[in-house]
Design a protein around this motif. Structure first.
Motif, mmCIF file in Angstrom:
data_model
loop_
_atom_site.group_PDB
_atom_site.id
_atom_site.type_symbol
_atom_site.label_atom_id
_atom_site.label_comp_id
_atom_site.label_asym_id
_atom_site.label_seq_id
_atom_site.Cartn_x
_atom_site.Cartn_y
_atom_site.Cartn_z
ATOM 1 N N HIS A 279 34.777 27.143 32.719
ATOM 2 C CA HIS A 279 35.622 26.922 33.901
ATOM 3 C C HIS A 279 37.006 26.394 33.541
ATOM 4 C CE1 HIS A 279 32.636 28.022 36.829
ATOM 5 N NE2 HIS A 279 31.738 27.330 36.149
ATOM 6 N N LYS A 280 37.139 25.701 32.437
ATOM 7 C CA LYS A 280 38.450 25.204 32.023
ATOM 8 C C LYS A 280 39.356 26.379 31.640
ATOM 9 C CE LYS A 280 40.766 21.928 29.035
ATOM 10 N NZ LYS A 280 40.645 20.901 28.011
ATOM 11 N N LYS A 281 38.823 27.305 30.845
ATOM 12 C CA LYS A 281 39.590 28.501 30.465
ATOM 13 C C LYS A 281 39.886 29.333 31.708
ATOM 14 C CE LYS A 281 37.935 28.882 25.723
ATOM 15 N NZ LYS A 281 37.153 29.686 24.759
ATOM 16 N N GLN A 282 38.904 29.429 32.583
ATOM 17 C CA GLN A 282 39.066 30.173 33.827
ATOM 18 C C GLN A 282 40.241 29.617 34.635
ATOM 19 O OE1 GLN A 282 36.315 29.996 37.475
ATOM 20 N NE2 GLN A 282 35.318 31.495 36.125
ATOM 21 N N ASP A 283 40.288 28.300 34.786
ATOM 22 C CA ASP A 283 41.356 27.662 35.557
ATOM 23 C C ASP A 283 42.724 27.858 34.911
ATOM 24 O OD1 ASP A 283 39.544 26.797 37.447
ATOM 25 O OD2 ASP A 283 39.366 24.766 36.619
ATOM 26 N N ILE A 284 42.768 27.731 33.583
ATOM 27 C CA ILE A 284 44.044 27.914 32.860
ATOM 28 C C ILE A 284 44.572 29.325 33.094
ATOM 29 C CG2 ILE A 284 45.083 28.118 30.555
ATOM 30 C CD1 ILE A 284 43.176 25.781 29.715
ATOM 31 N N LEU A 285 43.694 30.307 32.968
ATOM 32 C CA LEU A 285 44.130 31.696 33.137
ATOM 33 C C LEU A 285 44.468 32.018 34.586
ATOM 34 C CD1 LEU A 285 41.802 33.642 30.690
ATOM 35 C CD2 LEU A 285 44.208 33.073 30.411
ATOM 36 N N LEU A 286 43.701 31.486 35.518
ATOM 37 C CA LEU A 286 44.016 31.721 36.937
ATOM 38 C C LEU A 286 45.374 31.132 37.287
ATOM 39 C CD1 LEU A 286 40.532 31.186 38.587
ATOM 40 C CD2 LEU A 286 41.879 33.297 38.593
ATOM 41 N N ASP A 287 45.687 29.951 36.746
ATOM 42 C CA ASP A 287 47.008 29.361 36.973
ATOM 43 C C ASP A 287 48.111 30.218 36.360
ATOM 44 O OD1 ASP A 287 46.040 27.227 38.429
ATOM 45 O OD2 ASP A 287 46.046 25.821 36.728
ATOM 46 N N SER A 288 47.822 30.832 35.215
ATOM 47 C CA SER A 288 48.852 31.600 34.511
ATOM 48 C C SER A 288 49.215 32.900 35.226
ATOM 49 C CB SER A 288 48.423 31.884 33.071
ATOM 50 O OG SER A 288 47.393 32.835 33.013
ATOM 51 N N ILE A 289 48.343 33.406 36.096
ATOM 52 C CA ILE A 289 48.651 34.688 36.755
ATOM 53 C C ILE A 289 49.304 34.505 38.119
ATOM 54 C CG2 ILE A 289 46.892 35.977 35.481
ATOM 55 C CD1 ILE A 289 45.131 35.904 37.991
ATOM 56 N N ARG A 290 49.711 33.321 38.428
ATOM 57 C CA ARG A 290 50.403 33.059 39.696
ATOM 58 C C ARG A 290 51.909 33.099 39.474
ATOM 59 N NH1 ARG A 290 45.725 33.765 41.139
ATOM 60 N NH2 ARG A 290 44.300 32.123 41.759
ATOM 61 N N GLY A 291 52.609 33.838 40.305
ATOM 62 C CA GLY A 291 54.068 33.854 40.291
ATOM 63 C C GLY A 291 54.690 34.779 39.263
ATOM 64 N N LYS A 292 55.992 34.658 39.144
ATOM 65 C CA LYS A 292 56.785 35.495 38.254
ATOM 66 C C LYS A 292 56.406 35.238 36.798
ATOM 67 C CE LYS A 292 61.535 36.890 37.435
ATOM 68 N NZ LYS A 292 62.928 36.672 37.764
ATOM 69 N N GLY A 293 56.345 36.310 36.012
ATOM 70 C CA GLY A 293 56.009 36.192 34.599
ATOM 71 C C GLY A 293 54.523 36.092 34.332
ATOM 72 N N ALA A 294 53.705 36.482 35.310
ATOM 73 C CA ALA A 294 52.253 36.331 35.208
ATOM 74 C C ALA A 294 51.669 37.076 34.006
ATOM 75 C CB ALA A 294 51.586 36.816 36.500
ATOM 76 N N PHE A 295 52.119 38.296 33.775
ATOM 77 C CA PHE A 295 51.554 39.088 32.687
ATOM 78 C C PHE A 295 51.832 38.438 31.329
ATOM 79 C CE2 PHE A 295 51.593 42.140 36.113
ATOM 80 C CZ PHE A 295 50.412 42.844 35.924
ATOM 81 N N ARG A 296 53.046 37.974 31.136
ATOM 82 C CA ARG A 296 53.406 37.321 29.869
ATOM 83 C C ARG A 296 52.613 36.038 29.690
ATOM 84 N NH1 ARG A 296 56.143 33.177 29.120
ATOM 85 N NH2 ARG A 296 57.200 33.293 31.117
ATOM 86 N N ARG A 297 52.561 35.192 30.734
ATOM 87 C CA ARG A 297 51.826 33.927 30.632
ATOM 88 C C ARG A 297 50.345 34.175 30.373
ATOM 89 N NH1 ARG A 297 54.850 32.672 34.945
ATOM 90 N NH2 ARG A 297 53.073 32.875 36.375
ATOM 91 N N PHE A 298 49.790 35.161 31.051
ATOM 92 C CA PHE A 298 48.382 35.489 30.850
ATOM 93 C C PHE A 298 48.138 35.868 29.397
ATOM 94 C CE2 PHE A 298 44.906 38.568 30.678
ATOM 95 C CZ PHE A 298 43.893 37.874 31.317
ATOM 96 N N LYS A 299 48.960 36.761 28.875
ATOM 97 C CA LYS A 299 48.802 37.205 27.485
ATOM 98 C C LYS A 299 48.944 36.022 26.522
ATOM 99 C CE LYS A 299 50.588 40.473 24.120
ATOM 100 N NZ LYS A 299 51.609 41.451 23.797
ATOM 101 N N ASP A 300 49.936 35.178 26.754
ATOM 102 C CA ASP A 300 50.127 33.994 25.901
ATOM 103 C C ASP A 300 48.904 33.095 25.933
ATOM 104 O OD1 ASP A 300 52.667 34.912 25.271
ATOM 105 O OD2 ASP A 300 53.717 33.488 26.581
ATOM 106 N N ASN A 301 48.364 32.843 27.117
ATOM 107 C CA ASN A 301 47.211 31.956 27.246
ATOM 108 C C ASN A 301 45.931 32.576 26.683
ATOM 109 O OD1 ASN A 301 48.229 29.516 28.300
ATOM 110 N ND2 ASN A 301 48.457 30.466 30.303
ATOM 111 N N VAL A 302 45.768 33.854 26.842
ATOM 112 C CA VAL A 302 44.607 34.528 26.263
ATOM 113 C C VAL A 302 44.638 34.370 24.740
ATOM 114 C CG1 VAL A 302 43.732 36.861 25.779
ATOM 115 C CG2 VAL A 302 44.111 36.159 28.125
ATOM 116 N N ASN A 303 45.815 34.522 24.167
ATOM 117 C CA ASN A 303 45.953 34.336 22.711
ATOM 118 C C ASN A 303 45.730 32.875 22.322
ATOM 119 O OD1 ASN A 303 46.478 37.010 21.829
ATOM 120 N ND2 ASN A 303 48.542 36.857 22.661
ATOM 121 N N ARG A 304 46.337 31.976 23.058
ATOM 122 C CA ARG A 304 46.221 30.546 22.754
ATOM 123 C C ARG A 304 44.782 30.063 22.861
ATOM 124 N NH1 ARG A 304 46.172 26.106 25.671
ATOM 125 N NH2 ARG A 304 46.738 27.082 27.627
ATOM 126 N N LEU A 305 44.037 30.587 23.835
ATOM 127 C CA LEU A 305 42.645 30.180 24.041
ATOM 128 C C LEU A 305 41.668 30.886 23.095
ATOM 129 C CD1 LEU A 305 42.631 30.154 27.953
ATOM 130 C CD2 LEU A 305 42.566 28.150 26.443
#
Length: 153
Positions: free
Chosen positions: A96-122
């Protein structure tokens, strides 16, 4: 004729905001044509003043427009909904922690980049790409089935 599902997938991934991929229903060939060339063909514009490479593309666009029964457009980004795919991936995670981090990353402008960054970081990039590939294959299968196109896995 049977089309390789792999070719459909490649055609889907090769598309951009400037071009679409089409399947020739007679030969099974995947072709990529710019929106500009399709518009020229739809408007009946002359193209002999264009460079040779562009003339070839416009000729192909004319073939697509004039014999649309022989070509079908592959699923585009509008059909694929990669954002929804990312969101479904987030909810599929048991952590659920990873889930929350990724869900937060896909909100708003730049969602695709943030998602990709967080997927790599996690450390779950491989898991994401397997999930994404599976979703793309399902879309390709559904495309073939709904258009009565025989395919080979």
């Amino acid at each position: 004729m049977k089309v390789k599902l792999e070719h459909i997938l490649e055609g889907m991934e090769m598309q951009s905001e400037e071009s679409n991929s089409y399947l020739n229903l007679e030969t099974g060939e995947i072709v990529i044509v710019s929106h500009e060339a399709i518009l020229m063909a739809e408007d009946g514009e002359e193209y002999d003043h264009l460079p040779d490479w562009q003339q070839e593309e416009v000729k192909l666009a004319y073939a697509i427009v004039d014999s649309f029964d022989n070509y079908t457009s592959l699923p585009t980004s509008f059909d694929i909904h990669e954002y929804d795919m990312m969101e479904r991936f987030c909810y599929s995670l048991p952590d659920h922690k990873k889930q929350d981090i990724l869900l937060d990353s896909i909100r708003g402008k730049g969602a695709f980049r943030r998602f990709k960054d967080n997927v790599n970081r996690l450390g779950i990039a491989e898991q994401w790409y397997e999930y994404r590939d599976h979703c793309f294959k399902e879309i390709a299968r559904e495309f073939c089935q709904s258009n009565n196109i025989a395919f080979i896995e």
